[in-house]
Design a protein around this motif. Structure first.
Motif, PDB file in Angstrom:
ATOM      1  N   MET A   1       0.848  -1.184   0.000  1.00  0.00           N
ATOM      2  CA  MET A   1       0.000   0.000   0.000  1.00  0.00           C
ATOM      3  C   MET A   1       0.888   1.240   0.000  1.00  0.00           C
ATOM      4  SD  MET A   1      -2.924   0.873   2.720  1.00  0.00           S
ATOM      5  CE  MET A   1      -3.354   2.533   3.040  1.00  0.00           C
ATOM      6  N   GLN A   2       0.606   2.169  -0.920  1.00  0.00           N
ATOM      7  CA  GLN A   2       1.399   3.393  -1.022  1.00  0.00           C
ATOM      8  C   GLN A   2       0.770   4.485  -0.160  1.00  0.00           C
ATOM      9  OE1 GLN A   2       1.791   4.814  -4.996  1.00  0.00           O
ATOM     10  NE2 GLN A   2       3.203   6.415  -4.451  1.00  0.00           N
ATOM     11  N   VAL A   3       1.597   5.184   0.609  1.00  0.00           N
ATOM     12  CA  VAL A   3       1.121   6.268   1.465  1.00  0.00           C
ATOM     13  C   VAL A   3       1.110   7.560   0.658  1.00  0.00           C
ATOM     14  CG1 VAL A   3       1.583   7.592   3.555  1.00  0.00           C
ATOM     15  CG2 VAL A   3       2.027   5.136   3.522  1.00  0.00           C
ATOM     16  N   GLU A   4       0.008   8.274   0.691  1.00  0.00           N
ATOM     17  CA  GLU A   4      -0.137   9.541  -0.036  1.00  0.00           C
ATOM     18  C   GLU A   4       0.446  10.664   0.810  1.00  0.00           C
ATOM     19  OE1 GLU A   4      -0.901  11.400  -3.366  1.00  0.00           O
ATOM     20  OE2 GLU A   4      -1.585   9.367  -3.112  1.00  0.00           O
ATOM     21  N   THR A   5       1.384  11.416   0.258  1.00  0.00           N
ATOM     22  CA  THR A   5       2.059  12.462   1.035  1.00  0.00           C
ATOM     23  C   THR A   5       1.717  13.865   0.566  1.00  0.00           C
ATOM     24  OG1 THR A   5       3.994  12.348  -0.400  1.00  0.00           O
ATOM     25  CG2 THR A   5       4.003  10.971   1.586  1.00  0.00           C
ATOM     26  N   LYS A   6       0.870  14.014  -0.426  1.00  0.00           N
ATOM     27  CA  LYS A   6       0.553  15.347  -0.942  1.00  0.00           C
ATOM     28  C   LYS A   6      -0.382  16.086   0.009  1.00  0.00           C
ATOM     29  CE  LYS A   6       0.905  13.857  -5.704  1.00  0.00           C
ATOM     30  NZ  LYS A   6       0.167  13.531  -6.909  1.00  0.00           N
ATOM     31  N   SER A   7      -0.145  17.387   0.152  1.00  0.00           N
ATOM     32  CA  SER A   7      -1.013  18.206   0.979  1.00  0.00           C
ATOM     33  C   SER A   7      -2.319  18.476   0.230  1.00  0.00           C
ATOM     34  CB  SER A   7      -0.330  19.532   1.305  1.00  0.00           C
ATOM     35  OG  SER A   7      -0.205  20.312   0.132  1.00  0.00           O
ATOM     36  N   LYS A   8      -3.344  18.920   0.943  1.00  0.00           N
ATOM     37  CA  LYS A   8      -4.621  19.253   0.299  1.00  0.00           C
ATOM     38  C   LYS A   8      -4.428  20.353  -0.737  1.00  0.00           C
ATOM     39  CE  LYS A   8      -7.702  17.928   4.022  1.00  0.00           C
ATOM     40  NZ  LYS A   8      -8.703  18.381   4.985  1.00  0.00           N
ATOM     41  N   GLN A   9      -3.588  21.335  -0.406  1.00  0.00           N
ATOM     42  CA  GLN A   9      -3.328  22.437  -1.326  1.00  0.00           C
ATOM     43  C   GLN A   9      -2.700  21.910  -2.613  1.00  0.00           C
ATOM     44  OE1 GLN A   9      -0.365  25.177   0.017  1.00  0.00           O
ATOM     45  NE2 GLN A   9      -0.739  26.619  -1.624  1.00  0.00           N
ATOM     46  N   GLU A  10      -1.736  21.018  -2.475  1.00  0.00           N
ATOM     47  CA  GLU A  10      -1.054  20.460  -3.637  1.00  0.00           C
ATOM     48  C   GLU A  10      -2.022  19.636  -4.488  1.00  0.00           C
ATOM     49  OE1 GLU A  10       2.836  17.681  -4.651  1.00  0.00           O
ATOM     50  OE2 GLU A  10       2.346  18.141  -2.569  1.00  0.00           O
ATOM     51  N   LYS A  11      -2.867  18.831  -3.859  1.00  0.00           N
ATOM     52  CA  LYS A  11      -3.839  18.020  -4.588  1.00  0.00           C
ATOM     53  C   LYS A  11      -4.808  18.903  -5.373  1.00  0.00           C
ATOM     54  CE  LYS A  11      -3.929  14.084  -1.464  1.00  0.00           C
ATOM     55  NZ  LYS A  11      -4.760  13.349  -0.504  1.00  0.00           N
ATOM     56  N   LEU A  12      -5.318  19.952  -4.735  1.00  0.00           N
ATOM     57  CA  LEU A  12      -6.252  20.851  -5.399  1.00  0.00           C
ATOM     58  C   LEU A  12      -5.603  21.546  -6.583  1.00  0.00           C
ATOM     59  CD1 LEU A  12      -8.994  22.272  -5.550  1.00  0.00           C
ATOM     60  CD2 LEU A  12      -8.103  23.946  -3.919  1.00  0.00           C
ATOM     61  N   PHE A  13      -4.398  22.039  -6.405  1.00  0.00           N
ATOM     62  CA  PHE A  13      -3.681  22.715  -7.476  1.00  0.00           C
ATOM     63  C   PHE A  13      -3.465  21.776  -8.659  1.00  0.00           C
ATOM     64  CE2 PHE A  13       0.452  23.862  -9.411  1.00  0.00           C
ATOM     65  CZ  PHE A  13       0.079  25.074  -9.955  1.00  0.00           C
ATOM     66  N   LEU A  14      -3.010  20.576  -8.383  1.00  0.00           N
ATOM     67  CA  LEU A  14      -2.761  19.612  -9.458  1.00  0.00           C
ATOM     68  C   LEU A  14      -4.053  19.220 -10.164  1.00  0.00           C
ATOM     69  CD1 LEU A  14      -0.121  17.325  -7.733  1.00  0.00           C
ATOM     70  CD2 LEU A  14       0.275  18.963  -9.582  1.00  0.00           C
ATOM     71  N   TYR A  15      -5.134  19.065  -9.423  1.00  0.00           N
ATOM     72  CA  TYR A  15      -6.413  18.709 -10.025  1.00  0.00           C
ATOM     73  C   TYR A  15      -6.924  19.806 -10.958  1.00  0.00           C
ATOM     74  CZ  TYR A  15     -11.313  17.589 -10.572  1.00  0.00           C
ATOM     75  OH  TYR A  15     -12.543  17.328 -11.105  1.00  0.00           O
ATOM     76  N   GLN A  16      -6.778  21.059 -10.551  1.00  0.00           N
ATOM     77  CA  GLN A  16      -7.294  22.178 -11.328  1.00  0.00           C
ATOM     78  C   GLN A  16      -6.634  22.303 -12.691  1.00  0.00           C
ATOM     79  OE1 GLN A  16      -6.713  25.318  -8.489  1.00  0.00           O
ATOM     80  NE2 GLN A  16      -8.812  25.219  -7.794  1.00  0.00           N
ATOM     81  N   ILE A  17      -5.379  21.946 -12.808  1.00  0.00           N
ATOM     82  CA  ILE A  17      -4.699  22.110 -14.091  1.00  0.00           C
ATOM     83  C   ILE A  17      -4.581  20.813 -14.881  1.00  0.00           C
ATOM     84  CG2 ILE A  17      -3.374  24.089 -13.304  1.00  0.00           C
ATOM     85  CD1 ILE A  17      -0.968  22.177 -13.154  1.00  0.00           C
ATOM     86  N   LYS A  18      -4.993  19.719 -14.287  1.00  0.00           N
ATOM     87  CA  LYS A  18      -4.801  18.401 -14.899  1.00  0.00           C
ATOM     88  C   LYS A  18      -5.425  18.288 -16.290  1.00  0.00           C
ATOM     89  CE  LYS A  18      -5.537  13.540 -13.927  1.00  0.00           C
ATOM     90  NZ  LYS A  18      -6.098  12.584 -12.986  1.00  0.00           N
TER      91      LYS A  18
END
Length: 127
Positions: A1-18
């Motif tokens: 199982m891989q542990v997710e280390t991204k912050s909420k801010q990072e996830k939101l930013f990446l999602y918005q431009i994906k």
């Protein structure tokens, strides 16, 4: 199982431009203070830099980060919210623009980076 280390801010930013950005390179620091994505949108090269400065000494942190990344920042760079007031309009009436903020503004000018919010809202007071 891989542990997710991204912050909420990072996830939101990446999602918005994906959906629109074709990513070539992703660079970030260990503390997730910044994320820089290089890629292209509709065949135009673009660099997006999103940063989150600490609440203390933010202008100094931003200045040093921008200087460290200056070789990767060009005229097609979009920089996210600095989380720090850059002008007297961005501050409450009792705050003054200090030397660190003036130094940051000089660095922004030398790197030819512009506060686009201030271009579109030249007299709006926000703090």
């Amino acid at each position: 199982m891989q542990v997710e280390t991204k912050s909420k801010q990072e996830k939101l930013f990446l999602y918005q431009i994906k959906q629109t950005l074709k990513q070539q390179q992703l660079k970030k620091d260990r503390e997730s203070r910044y994320i820089m994505i290089k890629g292209w949108i509709q065949q135009d090269d673009i660099t997006i830099l999103n940063l989150y400065a600490p609440t203390t000494r933010a202008p100094r942190f931003i200045k040093h980060l921008l200087l460290d990344l200056r070789n990767e920042i060009d005229s097609n760079t979009i920089v996210g919210d600095f989380n720090t007031p850059l002008t007297a309009l961005d501050r409450s009436s009792r705050q003054k623009v200090d030397k660190e903020t003036m130094d940051l503004n000089c660095t922004l000018e030398l790197m030819d980076l512009t506060d686009t919010y201030r271009i579109f809202h030249p007299t709006t007071t926000e703090y």
